[in-house]
Write a protein that holds these residues in place. Structure first.
Motif, PDB file in Angstrom:
ATOM      1  N   THR A  55       7.863  89.300 -41.042  1.00  0.00           N
ATOM      2  CA  THR A  55       6.676  88.590 -41.535  1.00  0.00           C
ATOM      3  C   THR A  55       6.705  87.130 -41.112  1.00  0.00           C
ATOM      4  O   THR A  55       7.707  86.435 -41.319  1.00  0.00           O
ATOM      5  N   TYR A  56       5.612  86.704 -40.506  1.00  0.00           N
ATOM      6  CA  TYR A  56       5.420  85.285 -40.187  1.00  0.00           C
ATOM      7  C   TYR A  56       4.567  84.708 -41.306  1.00  0.00           C
ATOM      8  O   TYR A  56       3.343  84.864 -41.332  1.00  0.00           O
ATOM      9  N   VAL A  57       5.237  84.067 -42.259  1.00  0.00           N
ATOM     10  CA  VAL A  57       4.564  83.559 -43.459  1.00  0.00           C
ATOM     11  C   VAL A  57       3.641  82.402 -43.089  1.00  0.00           C
ATOM     12  O   VAL A  57       4.018  81.510 -42.324  1.00  0.00           O
ATOM     13  N   ASP A  58       2.419  82.434 -43.627  1.00  0.00           N
ATOM     14  CA  ASP A  58       1.417  81.383 -43.389  1.00  0.00           C
ATOM     15  C   ASP A  58       1.212  81.112 -41.900  1.00  0.00           C
ATOM     16  O   ASP A  58       1.127  79.966 -41.460  1.00  0.00           O
ATOM     17  N   ALA A  59       1.125  82.188 -41.139  1.00  0.00           N
ATOM     18  CA  ALA A  59       0.843  82.036 -39.708  1.00  0.00           C
ATOM     19  C   ALA A  59      -0.496  81.337 -39.504  1.00  0.00           C
ATOM     20  O   ALA A  59      -0.675  80.549 -38.576  1.00  0.00           O
ATOM     21  N   TRP A  60      -1.434  81.645 -40.364  1.00  0.00           N
ATOM     22  CA  TRP A  60      -2.715  80.951 -40.444  1.00  0.00           C
ATOM     23  C   TRP A  60      -2.903  80.496 -41.892  1.00  0.00           C
ATOM     24  O   TRP A  60      -2.267  81.033 -42.797  1.00  0.00           O
ATOM     25  N   PRO A  61      -3.760  79.527 -42.149  1.00  0.00           N
ATOM     26  CA  PRO A  61      -4.011  79.125 -43.536  1.00  0.00           C
ATOM     27  C   PRO A  61      -4.466  80.316 -44.375  1.00  0.00           C
ATOM     28  O   PRO A  61      -5.440  80.990 -44.038  1.00  0.00           O
ATOM     29  N   GLY A  62      -3.722  80.606 -45.420  1.00  0.00           N
ATOM     30  CA  GLY A  62      -4.089  81.693 -46.320  1.00  0.00           C
ATOM     31  C   GLY A  62      -3.798  83.091 -45.813  1.00  0.00           C
ATOM     32  O   GLY A  62      -4.246  84.070 -46.408  1.00  0.00           O
ATOM     33  N   ALA A  63      -3.032  83.227 -44.723  1.00  0.00           N
ATOM     34  CA  ALA A  63      -2.784  84.561 -44.186  1.00  0.00           C
ATOM     35  C   ALA A  63      -1.416  84.641 -43.500  1.00  0.00           C
ATOM     36  O   ALA A  63      -0.993  83.702 -42.830  1.00  0.00           O
ATOM     37  N   ASP A  64      -0.738  85.782 -43.681  1.00  0.00           N
ATOM     38  CA  ASP A  64       0.527  86.066 -43.005  1.00  0.00           C
ATOM     39  C   ASP A  64       0.281  87.035 -41.855  1.00  0.00           C
ATOM     40  O   ASP A  64      -0.630  87.872 -41.905  1.00  0.00           O
ATOM     41  N   LEU A  65       1.092  86.934 -40.819  1.00  0.00           N
ATOM     42  CA  LEU A  65       1.094  87.897 -39.728  1.00  0.00           C
ATOM     43  C   LEU A  65       2.341  88.746 -39.884  1.00  0.00           C
ATOM     44  O   LEU A  65       3.450  88.216 -39.974  1.00  0.00           O
ATOM     45  N   ARG A  66       2.165  90.051 -39.936  1.00  0.00           N
ATOM     46  CA  ARG A  66       3.286  90.935 -40.244  1.00  0.00           C
ATOM     47  C   ARG A  66       3.364  92.071 -39.223  1.00  0.00           C
ATOM     48  O   ARG A  66       2.344  92.604 -38.794  1.00  0.00           O
ATOM     49  N   PHE A  67       4.596  92.406 -38.827  1.00  0.00           N
ATOM     50  CA  PHE A  67       4.825  93.520 -37.904  1.00  0.00           C
ATOM     51  C   PHE A  67       5.777  94.514 -38.558  1.00  0.00           C
ATOM     52  O   PHE A  67       6.818  94.126 -39.081  1.00  0.00           O
ATOM     53  N   VAL A  68       5.403  95.787 -38.522  1.00  0.00           N
ATOM     54  CA  VAL A  68       6.215  96.857 -39.102  1.00  0.00           C
ATOM     55  C   VAL A  68       6.682  97.761 -37.964  1.00  0.00           C
ATOM     56  O   VAL A  68       5.872  98.210 -37.140  1.00  0.00           O
ATOM     57  N   VAL A  69       7.988  98.008 -37.891  1.00  0.00           N
ATOM     58  CA  VAL A  69       8.536  98.820 -36.809  1.00  0.00           C
ATOM     59  C   VAL A  69       8.999 100.177 -37.322  1.00  0.00           C
ATOM     60  O   VAL A  69       9.354 100.340 -38.484  1.00  0.00           O
ATOM     61  N   ASP A  70       8.954 101.161 -36.434  1.00  0.00           N
ATOM     62  CA  ASP A  70       9.612 102.436 -36.688  1.00  0.00           C
ATOM     63  C   ASP A  70      10.175 102.914 -35.350  1.00  0.00           C
ATOM     64  O   ASP A  70      10.213 102.147 -34.384  1.00  0.00           O
ATOM     65  N   SER A  71      10.583 104.148 -35.267  1.00  0.00           N
ATOM     66  CA  SER A  71      11.255 104.616 -34.061  1.00  0.00           C
ATOM     67  C   SER A  71      10.345 104.666 -32.845  1.00  0.00           C
ATOM     68  O   SER A  71      10.825 104.679 -31.710  1.00  0.00           O
ATOM     69  N   ALA A  72       9.021 104.663 -33.063  1.00  0.00           N
ATOM     70  CA  ALA A  72       8.096 104.850 -31.944  1.00  0.00           C
ATOM     71  C   ALA A  72       7.055 103.761 -31.789  1.00  0.00           C
ATOM     72  O   ALA A  72       6.296 103.776 -30.825  1.00  0.00           O
ATOM     73  N   SER A  73       6.994 102.801 -32.725  1.00  0.00           N
ATOM     74  CA  SER A  73       5.890 101.848 -32.646  1.00  0.00           C
ATOM     75  C   SER A  73       6.187 100.524 -33.337  1.00  0.00           C
ATOM     76  O   SER A  73       7.133 100.397 -34.120  1.00  0.00           O
ATOM     77  N   VAL A  74       5.331  99.548 -33.020  1.00  0.00           N
ATOM     78  CA  VAL A  74       5.277  98.273 -33.734  1.00  0.00           C
ATOM     79  C   VAL A  74       3.857  98.144 -34.259  1.00  0.00           C
ATOM     80  O   VAL A  74       2.903  98.102 -33.476  1.00  0.00           O
ATOM     81  N   ARG A  75       3.712  98.130 -35.573  1.00  0.00           N
ATOM     82  CA  ARG A  75       2.379  98.033 -36.180  1.00  0.00           C
ATOM     83  C   ARG A  75       2.142  96.610 -36.650  1.00  0.00           C
ATOM     84  O   ARG A  75       2.980  96.023 -37.310  1.00  0.00           O
ATOM     85  N   LYS A  76       0.987  96.055 -36.298  1.00  0.00           N
ATOM     86  CA  LYS A  76       0.672  94.688 -36.697  1.00  0.00           C
ATOM     87  C   LYS A  76      -0.286  94.686 -37.872  1.00  0.00           C
ATOM     88  O   LYS A  76      -1.209  95.506 -37.941  1.00  0.00           O
ATOM     89  N   GLU A  77      -0.053  93.774 -38.816  1.00  0.00           N
ATOM     90  CA  GLU A  77      -0.886  93.653 -40.010  1.00  0.00           C
ATOM     91  C   GLU A  77      -1.160  92.179 -40.273  1.00  0.00           C
ATOM     92  O   GLU A  77      -0.330  91.320 -39.986  1.00  0.00           O
ATOM     93  N   ILE A  78      -2.322  91.909 -40.816  1.00  0.00           N
ATOM     94  CA  ILE A  78      -2.651  90.558 -41.273  1.00  0.00           C
ATOM     95  C   ILE A  78      -2.834  90.634 -42.780  1.00  0.00           C
ATOM     96  O   ILE A  78      -3.634  91.430 -43.280  1.00  0.00           O
ATOM     97  N   VAL A  79      -2.062  89.852 -43.520  1.00  0.00           N
ATOM     98  CA  VAL A  79      -2.120  89.860 -44.978  1.00  0.00           C
ATOM     99  C   VAL A  79      -2.938  88.647 -45.424  1.00  0.00           C
ATOM    100  O   VAL A  79      -2.498  87.499 -45.287  1.00  0.00           O
ATOM    101  N   VAL A  80      -4.144  88.899 -45.925  1.00  0.00           N
ATOM    102  CA  VAL A  80      -5.031  87.835 -46.386  1.00  0.00           C
ATOM    103  C   VAL A  80      -4.672  87.502 -47.832  1.00  0.00           C
ATOM    104  O   VAL A  80      -4.761  88.352 -48.716  1.00  0.00           O
ATOM    105  N   LYS A  81      -4.258  86.246 -48.067  1.00  0.00           N
ATOM    106  CA  LYS A  81      -3.707  85.887 -49.373  1.00  0.00           C
ATOM    107  C   LYS A  81      -4.676  85.151 -50.284  1.00  0.00           C
ATOM    108  O   LYS A  81      -4.534  85.193 -51.505  1.00  0.00           O
TER     109      LYS A  81
END
Length: 199
Positions: A122-148
């Motif tokens: 998790t990249y905390v406060d990548a943007w004002p009010g939002a985190d940039l998050r990446f979730v990994v598993d054996s086959a992928s990297v999933r990107k998420e934006i957490v609006v706070k």
């Protein structure tokens, strides 16, 4: 016990790349007998093993671990492809050596915070009010934006380097010059509670 992903270890399994891409099993079924006479079967639909550069099959471990000698940088513990996370963003390297970089447009990235299970950066406060998050598993990297909070922007950019990106007729991103089996899906936008908003 049927471990489908181990079938390619058979000495008679064809070595042709096209055959392996089309037919190599991608999952594993594990069954066991229970004390009450019933049986339990668990199906894993993602790869669990990979072949290293020397040929032997090894178990995939997507857990993010610190890279020795590079403070603030994390990478997958064991896989045929790699994903590296640092304040510079994300670097995905395919098993063919092709490299793709991912970052947030206009984002202020600091050292990523790694979750307790080692599967989320998790990249905390990548943007004002939002985190940039990446979730990994054996086959992928999933990107998420957490609006706070309400200060968060209404839209976000994902910066992709090392390839060209366009959209097909269905709105799915099509990539050129990417590692084998590489695709960019839709970004997920989540509320702070973890509920899905969609984009």
């Amino acid at each position: 016990h049927l471990n489908a992903s181990e079938e390619p270890e058979n000495e008679d399994w064809p070595e042709d790349e096209w055959f392996n891409k089309a037919f190599t099993p991608r999952g594993v079924i594990k069954s066991s007998a229970n004390a009450d006479g019933t049986q339990t079967a668990v199906l894993e639909n993602r790869p669990i093993n990979y072949r290293d550069g020397n040929g032997p099959w090894k178990q995939i471990d997507p857990t993010l671990v610190a890279v020795p000698g590079r403070p603030g940088t994390y990478e997958m513990a064991a896989n045929s492809w790699s994903a590296e996370f640092s304040s510079a963003g994300v670097t995905v390297t395919g098993d063919d050596g092709t490299t793709v970089t991912l970052s947030g447009g206009g984002a202020a990235l600091s050292e990523p915070t790694i979750s307790a299970d080692g599967l989320t950066a998790t990249y905390v406060d990548a943007w004002p009010g939002a985190d940039l998050r990446f979730v990994v598993d054996s086959a992928s990297v999933r990107k998420e934006i957490v609006v706070k909070n309400a200060a968060a922007a209404a839209s976000y950019d994902l910066v992709v380097g090392g390839l060209s990106v366009s959209k097909d007729a269905t709105g799915r991103f099509v990539v050129d010059g990417a590692p084998r089996d590489f695709a960019i899906g839709q970004v997920e936008v989540l509320r702070t509670q973890g509920t899905y908003d969609g984009v």
